[in-house]
Design a protein around this motif. Structure first.
Motif, PDB file in Angstrom:
ATOM      1  N   VAL A   1      22.157  23.105  53.563  1.00 13.55           N
ATOM      2  CA  VAL A   1      22.591  23.676  52.298  1.00 13.55           C
ATOM      3  C   VAL A   1      24.001  24.212  52.455  1.00 13.55           C
ATOM      4  O   VAL A   1      24.267  24.999  53.365  1.00 13.55           O
ATOM      5  N   GLN A   2      24.877  23.793  51.582  1.00  8.64           N
ATOM      6  CA  GLN A   2      26.252  24.317  51.572  1.00  8.64           C
ATOM      7  C   GLN A   2      26.547  24.903  50.203  1.00  8.64           C
ATOM      8  O   GLN A   2      26.213  24.312  49.177  1.00  8.64           O
ATOM      9  N   LEU A   3      27.166  26.075  50.216  1.00  5.06           N
ATOM     10  CA  LEU A   3      27.524  26.772  48.993  1.00  5.06           C
ATOM     11  C   LEU A   3      29.029  26.978  48.968  1.00  5.06           C
ATOM     12  O   LEU A   3      29.609  27.440  49.952  1.00  5.06           O
ATOM     13  N   GLN A   4      29.633  26.651  47.850  1.00  3.15           N
ATOM     14  CA  GLN A   4      31.085  26.781  47.713  1.00  3.15           C
ATOM     15  C   GLN A   4      31.390  27.641  46.492  1.00  3.15           C
ATOM     16  O   GLN A   4      31.189  27.206  45.359  1.00  3.15           O
ATOM     17  N   ALA A   5      31.890  28.839  46.746  1.00  2.00           N
ATOM     18  CA  ALA A   5      32.242  29.752  45.657  1.00  2.00           C
ATOM     19  C   ALA A   5      33.720  29.624  45.320  1.00  2.00           C
ATOM     20  O   ALA A   5      34.550  29.357  46.197  1.00  2.00           O
ATOM     21  N   SER A   6      34.032  29.819  44.062  1.00  2.00           N
ATOM     22  CA  SER A   6      35.420  29.761  43.604  1.00  2.00           C
ATOM     23  C   SER A   6      35.577  30.630  42.363  1.00  2.00           C
ATOM     24  O   SER A   6      34.588  31.121  41.802  1.00  2.00           O
ATOM     25  N   GLY A   7      36.833  30.803  41.959  1.00  2.00           N
ATOM     26  CA  GLY A   7      37.096  31.532  40.727  1.00  2.00           C
ATOM     27  C   GLY A   7      37.673  32.916  40.906  1.00  2.00           C
ATOM     28  O   GLY A   7      37.997  33.584  39.918  1.00  2.00           O
ATOM     29  N   GLY A   8      37.777  33.366  42.146  1.00  2.00           N
ATOM     30  CA  GLY A   8      38.358  34.675  42.383  1.00  2.00           C
ATOM     31  C   GLY A   8      39.845  34.691  42.090  1.00  2.00           C
ATOM     32  O   GLY A   8      40.467  33.652  41.883  1.00  2.00           O
ATOM     33  N   GLY A   9      40.405  35.893  42.056  1.00  2.00           N
ATOM     34  CA  GLY A   9      41.823  36.029  41.797  1.00  2.00           C
ATOM     35  C   GLY A   9      42.205  37.452  41.526  1.00  2.00           C
ATOM     36  O   GLY A   9      41.407  38.378  41.723  1.00  2.00           O
ATOM     37  N   LEU A  10      43.432  37.621  41.075  1.00  2.00           N
ATOM     38  CA  LEU A  10      43.961  38.940  40.752  1.00  2.00           C
ATOM     39  C   LEU A  10      43.879  39.141  39.239  1.00  2.00           C
ATOM     40  O   LEU A  10      44.326  38.284  38.470  1.00  2.00           O
ATOM     41  N   VAL A  11      43.311  40.272  38.840  1.00  2.00           N
ATOM     42  CA  VAL A  11      43.152  40.565  37.410  1.00  2.00           C
ATOM     43  C   VAL A  11      43.393  42.048  37.185  1.00  2.00           C
ATOM     44  O   VAL A  11      43.128  42.866  38.076  1.00  2.00           O
ATOM     45  N   GLN A  12      43.881  42.378  36.021  1.00  2.00           N
ATOM     46  CA  GLN A  12      44.085  43.786  35.694  1.00  2.00           C
ATOM     47  C   GLN A  12      42.763  44.432  35.281  1.00  2.00           C
ATOM     48  O   GLN A  12      41.840  43.751  34.807  1.00  2.00           O
ATOM     49  N   ALA A  13      42.686  45.714  35.458  1.00  2.00           N
ATOM     50  CA  ALA A  13      41.505  46.466  35.027  1.00  2.00           C
ATOM     51  C   ALA A  13      41.241  46.197  33.554  1.00  2.00           C
ATOM     52  O   ALA A  13      42.168  46.155  32.742  1.00  2.00           O
ATOM     53  N   GLY A  14      39.964  45.997  33.244  1.00  2.00           N
ATOM     54  CA  GLY A  14      39.574  45.666  31.880  1.00  2.00           C
ATOM     55  C   GLY A  14      39.506  44.175  31.616  1.00  2.00           C
ATOM     56  O   GLY A  14      39.006  43.750  30.574  1.00  2.00           O
ATOM     57  N   GLY A  15      40.014  43.384  32.550  1.00  2.00           N
ATOM     58  CA  GLY A  15      40.028  41.948  32.382  1.00  2.00           C
ATOM     59  C   GLY A  15      38.712  41.293  32.774  1.00  2.00           C
ATOM     60  O   GLY A  15      37.731  41.961  33.110  1.00  2.00           O
ATOM     61  N   SER A  16      38.719  39.962  32.725  1.00  2.00           N
ATOM     62  CA  SER A  16      37.508  39.182  33.000  1.00  2.00           C
ATOM     63  C   SER A  16      37.804  38.042  33.973  1.00  2.00           C
ATOM     64  O   SER A  16      38.938  37.552  34.054  1.00  2.00           O
ATOM     65  N   LEU A  17      36.769  37.644  34.671  1.00  2.00           N
ATOM     66  CA  LEU A  17      36.813  36.474  35.541  1.00  2.00           C
ATOM     67  C   LEU A  17      35.448  35.816  35.523  1.00  2.00           C
ATOM     68  O   LEU A  17      34.435  36.479  35.277  1.00  2.00           O
ATOM     69  N   ARG A  18      35.423  34.518  35.816  1.00  2.00           N
ATOM     70  CA  ARG A  18      34.156  33.828  35.995  1.00  2.00           C
ATOM     71  C   ARG A  18      34.144  33.172  37.373  1.00  2.00           C
ATOM     72  O   ARG A  18      35.006  32.338  37.674  1.00  2.00           O
ATOM     73  N   LEU A  19      33.196  33.568  38.181  1.00  2.00           N
ATOM     74  CA  LEU A  19      33.013  32.948  39.489  1.00  2.00           C
ATOM     75  C   LEU A  19      32.011  31.811  39.367  1.00  2.00           C
ATOM     76  O   LEU A  19      31.055  31.899  38.586  1.00  2.00           O
ATOM     77  N   SER A  20      32.227  30.785  40.158  1.00  2.00           N
ATOM     78  CA  SER A  20      31.315  29.649  40.201  1.00  2.00           C
ATOM     79  C   SER A  20      30.874  29.421  41.636  1.00  2.00           C
ATOM     80  O   SER A  20      31.631  29.694  42.576  1.00  2.00           O
ATOM     81  N   CYS A  21      29.681  28.898  41.797  1.00  2.00           N
ATOM     82  CA  CYS A  21      29.178  28.553  43.129  1.00  2.00           C
ATOM     83  C   CYS A  21      28.417  27.242  43.008  1.00  2.00           C
ATOM     84  O   CYS A  21      27.407  27.180  42.302  1.00  2.00           O
ATOM     85  N   ILE A  22      28.925  26.223  43.668  1.00  2.00           N
ATOM     86  CA  ILE A  22      28.290  24.915  43.651  1.00  2.00           C
ATOM     87  C   ILE A  22      27.487  24.747  44.941  1.00  2.00           C
ATOM     88  O   ILE A  22      27.998  24.993  46.037  1.00  2.00           O
ATOM     89  N   SER A  24      25.452  22.347  47.472  1.00  2.00           N
ATOM     90  CA  SER A  24      25.195  20.986  47.943  1.00  2.00           C
ATOM     91  C   SER A  24      23.800  20.994  48.534  1.00  2.00           C
ATOM     92  O   SER A  24      23.598  21.259  49.719  1.00  2.00           O
ATOM     93  N   VAL A  25      22.830  20.711  47.704  1.00  2.00           N
ATOM     94  CA  VAL A  25      21.433  20.802  48.092  1.00  2.00           C
ATOM     95  C   VAL A  25      20.605  19.969  47.139  1.00  2.00           C
ATOM     96  O   VAL A  25      20.946  19.820  45.968  1.00  2.00           O
ATOM     97  N   THR A  26      19.527  19.413  47.673  1.00  2.00           N
ATOM     98  CA  THR A  26      18.587  18.738  46.778  1.00  2.00           C
ATOM     99  C   THR A  26      17.636  19.802  46.217  1.00  2.00           C
ATOM    100  O   THR A  26      17.404  20.834  46.832  1.00  2.00           O
ATOM    101  N   ARG A  27      17.090  19.521  45.092  1.00  2.00           N
ATOM    102  CA  ARG A  27      16.126  20.411  44.448  1.00  2.00           C
ATOM    103  C   ARG A  27      16.720  21.797  44.184  1.00  2.00           C
ATOM    104  O   ARG A  27      16.056  22.818  44.385  1.00  2.00           O
ATOM    105  N   PHE A  28      17.955  21.837  43.737  1.00  2.00           N
ATOM    106  CA  PHE A  28      18.604  23.108  43.415  1.00  2.00           C
ATOM    107  C   PHE A  28      17.759  23.981  42.496  1.00  2.00           C
ATOM    108  O   PHE A  28      17.723  25.207  42.674  1.00  2.00           O
TER     109      PHE A  28
END
Length: 122
Positions: A1-22, A24-28
């Motif tokens: 099983v491999q997990l790859q997270a992305s979507g991080g970054g620099l944001v100002q207080a009050g802002g928003s971000l969306r993280l994703s994690c894909i 690599s696995v069968t039967r997710f």
């Protein structure tokens, strides 16, 4: 099983971000999925989790009402939608997968991805 997270970054207080994690696995769809974070000099802590059936979701008190976890089983992906971000949310965020019963403890998870860094400026 491999997990790859992305979507991080620099944001100002009050802002928003969306993280994703894909996964690599069968039967997710059979895996519980969780998000944890670790700030510099602190221990890793639970953020949010969703059960394999999406019937249960769990959040840390510190993020309730601001963060939302979701999953797209067709894409083998779990998301963490973060809004109203605060400087104390600054951390490396990790996704994790499990077929165990629990959701909120790091010991409940068998597989971990590499972190994605979220920095919230004041």
């Amino acid at each position: 099983v491999q997990l790859q997270a992305s979507g991080g970054g620099l944001v100002q207080a009050g802002g928003s971000l969306r993280l994703s994690c894909i996964a690599s696995v069968t039967r997710f769809p059979t895996y519980n999925m969780g998000w944890f974070r670790q700030a510099p000099g602190k221990e890793r802590e639970f953020v949010a989790a969703m059960s394999w059936s999406a019937s249960s979701t769990l959040y840390a008190d510190s993020v309730k009402g601001r963060f939302t976890i979701s999953r797209d089983d067709a894409k083998n992906t779990v998301y963490l939608h973060m809004s109203d971000l605060k400087p104390e949310d600054t951390a490396a965020y990790y996704c994790a997968a499990s077929r165990k019963m629990g959701l909120a403890s790091s010991g409940d998870y068998d597989y971990w991805g590499r972190g994605t860094l979220v920095t919230v400026s004041s």
